[in-house]
Design an enzyme around this catalytic site. Structure first.
Site, PDB file in Angstrom:
ATOM      1  CG  HIS A   7     -90.358-124.897   6.046  1.00  0.00           C
ATOM      2  ND1 HIS A   7     -91.035-125.855   6.873  1.00  0.00           N
ATOM      3  CD2 HIS A   7     -91.288-123.742   5.865  1.00  0.00           C
ATOM      4  CE1 HIS A   7     -92.005-125.354   7.226  1.00  0.00           C
ATOM      5  NE2 HIS A   7     -92.346-124.089   6.622  1.00  0.00           N
ATOM      6  CG  HIS A  79     -93.979-119.155   7.788  1.00  0.00           C
ATOM      7  ND1 HIS A  79     -94.954-119.195   6.652  1.00  0.00           N
ATOM      8  CD2 HIS A  79     -93.424-120.260   7.915  1.00  0.00           C
ATOM      9  CE1 HIS A  79     -95.070-120.686   6.434  1.00  0.00           C
ATOM     10  NE2 HIS A  79     -94.339-121.480   7.087  1.00  0.00           N
ATOM     11  CD  GLU A 130     -95.440-124.312   9.685  1.00  0.00           C
ATOM     12  OE1 GLU A 130     -96.114-125.249   9.462  1.00  0.00           O
ATOM     13  OE2 GLU A 130     -94.508-123.689   8.905  1.00  0.00           O
TER      14      GLU A 130
END
EC number: 5.1.99.-
Length: 134
Positions: A7, A79, A130
């Site tokens: 994502h 992010h 991440e």
């Protein structure tokens, strides 16, 4: 080591308005908000055919997203998240190569119920990364 893009996370100043824009203007499938107290955020996931968009909104006074929104009042990309098969092996390899893992260095459970780690943006061209174990 990294797999597919899981994502892209966007911090937003108004979660309802942002979710409505994706639902009504762009015609996307928008999931309901979910609080993630361990990460200090409320998230809404937008489902796309090839990935997801994660809308982030501060949860509580100590939310890291609150500081981001102070610097970026209109919101913005916060992010990107990549999938990995083994988060501990990925962490160890990254640390051995000089990358900094944020926090304690131990994975936390993320919004998808899977272990996640964050990597320092200064080590990745200014982008907070991440990693999520799949």
């Amino acid at each position: 080591m990294i797999g597919r893009l899981n994502h892209v996370a966007i911090a937003v100043p108004d979660l309802e308005a942002a979710a409505a824009q994706y639902r009504n203007t762009l015609g996307a499938q928008v999931n309901p908000p979910q609080d993630e107290p361990d990460h200090g955020v409320t998230v809404v996931f937008i489902e796309l055919p090839n990935t997801k968009i994660e809308l982030l909104y501060p949860l509580g006074e100590n939310s890291p997203i609150a500081g981001f929104l102070e610097k970026n009042p209109a919101g913005g990309i916060h992010h990107i998240c990549y999938e990995v098969d083994d988060i501990l092996a990925a962490r160890d390899k990254l640390k051995a190569s000089g990358a900094r893992v944020l926090g304690s260095g131990e994975p936390k459970i993320g919004a998808h119920g899977k272990p996640v780690l964050f990597l320092h943006p200064k080590d990745f061209n200014g982008c907070l990364v991440e990693l999520e174990q799949v």
